[in-house]
Motif scaffolding. Structure first.
Motif, short mmCIF file in Angstrom:
data_model
loop_
_atom_site.label_atom_id
_atom_site.label_comp_id
_atom_site.label_asym_id
_atom_site.label_seq_id
_atom_site.Cartn_x
_atom_site.Cartn_y
_atom_site.Cartn_z
N ILE A 1 -24.17 51.42 56.10
CA ILE A 1 -22.91 51.18 56.83
C ILE A 1 -23.16 50.75 58.27
O ILE A 1 -22.21 50.57 59.04
N GLY A 2 -24.43 50.67 58.66
CA GLY A 2 -24.74 50.14 59.99
C GLY A 2 -24.71 51.13 61.12
O GLY A 2 -24.68 50.73 62.29
N TYR A 3 -24.71 52.43 60.83
CA TYR A 3 -24.81 53.40 61.92
C TYR A 3 -26.20 53.30 62.53
O TYR A 3 -27.20 53.35 61.82
N PRO A 4 -26.32 53.15 63.85
CA PRO A 4 -27.61 52.84 64.47
C PRO A 4 -28.55 54.04 64.60
O PRO A 4 -28.85 54.48 65.70
N GLU A 5 -29.00 54.57 63.48
CA GLU A 5 -30.00 55.64 63.54
C GLU A 5 -31.40 55.03 63.42
O GLU A 5 -31.56 53.81 63.48
N LEU A 6 -32.40 55.85 63.24
CA LEU A 6 -33.80 55.43 63.34
C LEU A 6 -34.16 54.31 62.37
O LEU A 6 -34.77 53.30 62.75
N VAL A 7 -33.78 54.47 61.11
CA VAL A 7 -34.14 53.47 60.10
C VAL A 7 -33.38 52.17 60.31
O VAL A 7 -33.93 51.07 60.19
N THR A 8 -32.09 52.26 60.66
CA THR A 8 -31.26 51.07 60.78
C THR A 8 -31.74 50.14 61.89
O THR A 8 -31.91 48.94 61.67
N ILE A 9 -31.95 50.67 63.09
CA ILE A 9 -32.23 49.78 64.22
C ILE A 9 -33.73 49.64 64.51
O ILE A 9 -34.15 48.61 65.05
N PHE A 10 -34.54 50.65 64.17
CA PHE A 10 -35.96 50.53 64.49
C PHE A 10 -36.74 49.99 63.30
O PHE A 10 -37.45 48.99 63.40
#
Length: 384
Positions: free
Chosen positions: A330-339
């Protein structure tokens, strides 16, 4: 067979040495093979990319962030978002799991059936589907910003998120923090004194009420003495969205709700099994002492049930932390999503980024496990 190999202890040590040597040789082979493949493909390796400019923005960052910041800052933002949603998920799932676990054994048929239906429903639906349900079905159908659900003109809920007042701490706010710390220390010593007093005289002291008064009274007194240094910034509608105040995005809320509700089902079952494992004689003894059902639950049953349930609850906390990585859906910017997602796509440093991400999750899990295992050891009943 040589004489020294007939010794069982010597053979055990020898087998362990052989196992370690083979394992190290296997790791060395994997590392050498990986390095060869990377060299053959001309892939640049190293961690210098961490200091390169990210070049993209992050919609939800607990610390200041801009596109001019580095990929190391991206890692920090992702890690903080992971820790925030994991912390609140653990708190909410623990409270909900405790409530549902107690309800599951309620003599009231309706409450018992509601708890059972909750557990059997949410436990058997994959957590990813629950995240998508909350995000695409529940939160997306909320009214627009101009028609927000309004609570006392201070809290607003709409399809853009949850908006509430944000506290701003001015000069002198440290006095409130110091008062809160003193209140916690006073509660700790009050609890110890009340427990010792009850063991010696059998008389109970209202620890909960005293703790409540200390937690509210001391910080409130410090707030007044310091000249009211804490103010609240209210959210205000400007155009098509709110500005000011504290905002919780639909991505954060969907992830938090899904993780909490899903994990709470397993915690509830752990609590239920812990309560059922308490010997029947303990409950009969509590009844014979004239304790009310609520006193029996609070003073006799739950303290013993929680000790039994803690090991399985620890596993659920670790699962919740790891399941937070599903936020990528869903695009929540946690570790896996943004890094491990955006930064990896931009730099191409797959080996380094995935290694950092895996080690980070491993370190978080080990730290949480260490703290909770220490708590479990402290909670165990020590034999006299």
């Amino acid at each position: 067979m040589p004489a020294f190999l007939r010794n069982e202890k010597v053979r055990g040590i020898l087998y362990q040495i052989i196992t370690i040597v083979l394992f190290v040789a296997f790791l060395f082979y994997i590392a050498q093979n990986t390095a060869h493949n990377i060299e053959q493909r001309g892939i640049k390796t190293g961690f210098a990319f961490l200091h390169a400019t990210a070049g993209f923005d992050i919609t939800e960052a607990p610390i200041p962030f801009s596109p001019m910041d580095t990929h190391l800052k991206v890692f920090e933002v992702g890690l903080l978002n992971t820790l925030i949603v994991s912390f609140w998920g653990i708190v909410l799932s623990s409270l909900l799991g405790l409530l549902i676990g107690v309800w599951r054994l309620s003599p009231n048929w309706l409450i018992n059936r509601i708890a059972a239906a909750y557990i059997e429903t949410f436990r058997n639906i994959p957590v990813l589907l629950q995240i998508l349900f909350w995000y695409n079905v529940v939160l997306a159908t909320l009214p627009a910003a101009r028609h927000s659900l309004n609570f006392f003109d201070t809290i607003f809920i709409n399809n853009r998120g949850f908006f509430m007042p944000e506290l701003v701490f001015g000069p002198g706010s440290w006095m409130i923090g110091a008062a809160l710390f003193l209140a916690v220390v006073a509660i700790y010593f009050t609890h110890r004194w009340a427990k010792k007093r009850q063991e010696e005289t059998g008389e109970q002291f209202p620890v909960f009420l005293t703790a409540l008064i200390l937690l509210i009274g001391l910080p409130l007194l410090a707030y007044l003495v310091a000249g009211r240094p804490v103010t609240a910034v209210l959210p205000e509608l400007h155009g098509f969205n709110f500005r000011g105040g504290k905002t919780y995005t639909p991505e954060f809320l969907a992830l938090l709700f899904a993780l909490s509700i899903y994990t709470a089902t397993f915690i509830a079952e752990a609590i239920r099994s812990g309560i059922e494992a308490v010997p029947k004689g303990q409950k009969e003894a509590a009844t014979s002492l004239g304790l009310s059902p609520m006193q029996q639950l609070r003073l006799v049953i739950l303290p013993q049930a929680v000790r039994i349930a803690i090991p399985s609850i620890i596993n659920q906390y670790l699962n919740l932390i790891k399941n937070s990585s599903l936020a990528a859906a869903i695009g929540y910017p946690e570790l896996v999503t943004i890094f491990a997602g955006t930064s990896l796509n931009q730099t191409g440093q797959a080996l380094e980024i995935l290694l950092i991400t895996m080690l980070t999750y491993l370190l978080i899990s080990l730290i949480v496990s260490l703290i909770l295992n220490w708590f479990n050891a402290k909670m165990k009943i020590k034999e006299r």
